[in-house]
Design an enzyme around this catalytic site. Structure first.
Site, PDB file in Angstrom:
ATOM      1  CD  GLU A  99      -3.017  -0.993   2.271  1.00 32.21           C
ATOM      2  OE1 GLU A  99      -2.861  -0.147   3.159  1.00 32.21           O
ATOM      3  OE2 GLU A  99      -3.995  -1.744   2.218  1.00 32.21           O
ATOM      4  CD  GLU A 114      -3.662  -5.842   4.002  1.00 28.98           C
ATOM      5  OE1 GLU A 114      -4.489  -5.031   4.469  1.00 28.98           O
ATOM      6  OE2 GLU A 114      -2.432  -5.668   4.045  1.00 28.98           O
TER       7      GLU A 114
HETATM    8  C1  BG6 Z   1      -4.341  -2.071   5.373  1.00 32.66           C
HETATM    9  C2  BG6 Z   1      -2.995  -2.411   5.923  1.00 32.66           C
HETATM   10  O1  BG6 Z   1      -4.335  -0.722   5.073  1.00 32.66           O
HETATM   11  O2  BG6 Z   1      -5.456  -2.197   6.174  1.00 32.66           O
HETATM   12  C3  BG6 Z   1      -3.025  -3.212   7.213  1.00 32.66           C
HETATM   13  O3  BG6 Z   1      -2.180  -3.014   4.970  1.00 32.66           O
HETATM   14  C4  BG6 Z   1      -4.122  -2.672   8.099  1.00 32.66           C
HETATM   15  O4  BG6 Z   1      -1.754  -3.171   7.790  1.00 32.66           O
HETATM   16  C5  BG6 Z   1      -5.438  -2.909   7.392  1.00 32.66           C
HETATM   17  O5  BG6 Z   1      -4.136  -3.180   9.395  1.00 32.66           O
HETATM   18  C6  BG6 Z   1      -6.647  -2.498   8.178  1.00 32.66           C
HETATM   19  O6  BG6 Z   1      -6.563  -1.163   8.525  1.00 32.66           O
HETATM   20  P1  BG6 Z   1      -6.764  -0.673   9.996  1.00 32.66           P
HETATM   21  O7  BG6 Z   1      -6.480   0.770   9.988  1.00 32.66           O
HETATM   22  O8  BG6 Z   1      -8.183  -0.978  10.340  1.00 32.66           O
HETATM   23  O9  BG6 Z   1      -5.803  -1.477  10.820  1.00 32.66           O
END
Ligand code: BG6
Length: 476
Positions: A167, A375
């Site tokens: 990201e 993800e």
């Molecule tokens: C992504 C990242 O942006 O989203 C993760 O790669 C992150 O590291 C995930 O934890 C969820 O976002 P957040 O802010 O809810 O932890």
């Protein structure tokens, strides 16, 4: 839901990142990262939470891999902490760091779980930040490529899937515009230059990967929030086109075609932003097509025109108080508004499985490249019952609906090679503490390290995903 929509060999996986799970922040020769430093600045994270202990995956990785094996997981995406491998950012390699990841990789392979390795998930060595300003200096490019080469050399015989940068769009905008990540700066000028260096680092790492003939596949992971226009009013539709160009094509066009979108370059000129593009950069960037594009998908963004005196950076909801986030945008261009057609989480993230299908199709139509969903998941409050169970039916629904959307996209012509949920165990959510949980595996800890028991419990979603993989094994 039908698993028959997915091709044989599909990687049913799950993911994590070093800083969010490992803990052991200063153990066995590891140096400080920019996150180790940043979280100590008062007011930067929810209740001052940090990754000092996290979920102690560093010491409990065997237990975690055993849970993955029992679940039947086919792939585990994790990141390597640069600070464990090269404590000075470059130069001498820390063998203890190599050993840890080597053992983790062996443990995964012994259980037939494919390691998917992220080279960089935001934890830059603090020493490089201090020495030359980290991503803002072109010196980072060589250091990053050398660090990657150390990993290819050490693990290239066993790891088939590599993610260069996690990201880039998020760590650049949150770090250099929204002042939410280190180095907590608000300057579009600095962001665009730092981002250019990251593009060069990504491209030259891919080049190095090819030169070293690592027998695998490599690509970046992009956080894609496909955009919708709030309505068909032409000025809103144009704003949405601009939004997509500034926030998505700006990165994806570069990864796939090695070029910045012309309309954004032109707009930046008008804003007096000048990117330090040097002789030879265009060739480097054009020369580095990835094997796949990693997509991290959580939500879509709905967009409207934003007048010149309109909103700029609005507050993000990092507390879990539903409705506490504000509109954000670029004055004179666009702003993000609420989508009236979808539900939101307690952190105001819009739940939109069809948006994932849209995103996959847009990528296929525009770039025609294999996609790995690196993800996707739901951050929510979970409750451990007295019987030590976690009934996260909301997460099962979320994942099931997104899996369906991917299956449909595959049936309609897209090439998707894997799906990693975020996340495997519960972990530290950078700005939102430990209360925002994403895992299949519940970890018994709250915000305070002192009371953390760290016991692992399987959530209902753990069993649901296990069944899905079993069904896939039987039917495909
Ligand atoms: C992504 C990242 O942006 O989203 C993760 O790669 C992150 O590291 C995930 O934890 C969820 O976002 P957040 O802010 O809810 O932890």
């Amino acid at each position: 839901m039908t698993v028959k929509n997915f091709p044989k060999g599909f990687l049913w996986g799950s993911a994590s990142a070093a800083y969010q799970v490992e803990g052991a922040w200063d153990k066995d020769g590891k140096s400080e990262s920019i996150w180790d430093r940043y979280v100590r600045i008062p007011g930067t994270t929810f209740k001052g939470t940090n990754g000092n202990l996290a979920v102690d995956h560093y010491h409990r990785y065997k237990e975690d891999v055993a849970l993955m094996a029992e679940q039947g997981l086919k792939a585990y995406r994790f990141s390597i902490a640069w600070t464990r491998i090269l404590p000075q950012g470059r130069g001498e390699v820390n063998q203890a760091g190599i050993q840890f990841y080597s053992d983790l990789i062996d443990e995964l392979l012994a259980h037939d779980i494919e390691p998917v390795v992220t080279i960089y998930h935001w934890d830059l060595p603090q020493v490089l930040q201090e020495e030359y300003g980290g991503w803002e200096s072109r010196q980072i490019v060589d250091d990053f490529v050398n660090y990657s080469a150390v990993l290819f050399e050490a693990f290239g015989d066993r790891v088939k899937y590599w993610v260069t940068l996690n990201e880039q769009n998020i760590f650049m905008t949150l770090g250099y515009v929204q002042e939410l990540h280190p180095p907590k700066v608000h300057s579009y000028q600095r962001m665009y230059n730092a981002n250019h260096n990251a593009n060069l680092a990504n491209a030259l790492t891919i080049k190095k990967f090819r030169e070293m003939k690592v027998p695998g596949q490599i690509g970046p992971s992009f956080a894609y929030n496909p955009a919708y226009s709030i309505d068909s009013k032409p000025e809103n539709v144009i704003a949405t086109e601009n939004y997509e160009a500034f926030n998505s094509s700006w990165w994806m066009d570069m990864y796939i075609n090695g070029k910045y979108p012309k309309t954004v370059l032109k707009a930046l000129e008008g804003m007096d932003i000048h990117i330090d593009i040097q002789e030879g950069d265009d060739e480097i960037l054009a020369d580095a097509r990835p094997d796949f594009l990693g997509i991290n998908y959580y939500q879509t963004n709905t967009v409207a025109y934003n007048p010149v005196d309109g909103v700029s950076v609005g507050k993000m909801n990092t507390t879990g108080e539903k409705g506490s986030s504000e509109e954000s945008g670029m004055p004179g261009l666009f702003k993000r508004v609420q989508n009236p057609f979808v539900e939101r989480t307690n952190w105001d993230w819009e739940i939109d499985p069809q948006g994932l299908k849209l995103g996959i199709k847009r990528i296929t139509n525009r770039y025609d490249i294999p996609i790995m969903i690196t993800e996707n998941g739901l951050g929510e409050y979970d409750k451990l019952t007295e019987d030590k169970e976690i009934h996260d039916d909301y997460r099962i629904k979320y994942i099931s609906d997104h899996v369906d959307a991917i299956g449909e996209a595959i049936q309609e012509g897209s090439d998707v090679i894997g799906y990693c949920t975020w996340s495997y165990t519960d972990l530290l959510s950078w700005l939102n503490g430990y209360q925002k949980r994403y895992g299949f595996v519940y970890v018994d800890r709250e915000e305070d390290d002192a009371t953390a028991k760290l016991t692992r419990y399987k959530k209902d979603s753990y069993y649901w995903y296990k069944n899905l993989i079993e069904q896939f094994n039987k039917e495909v």
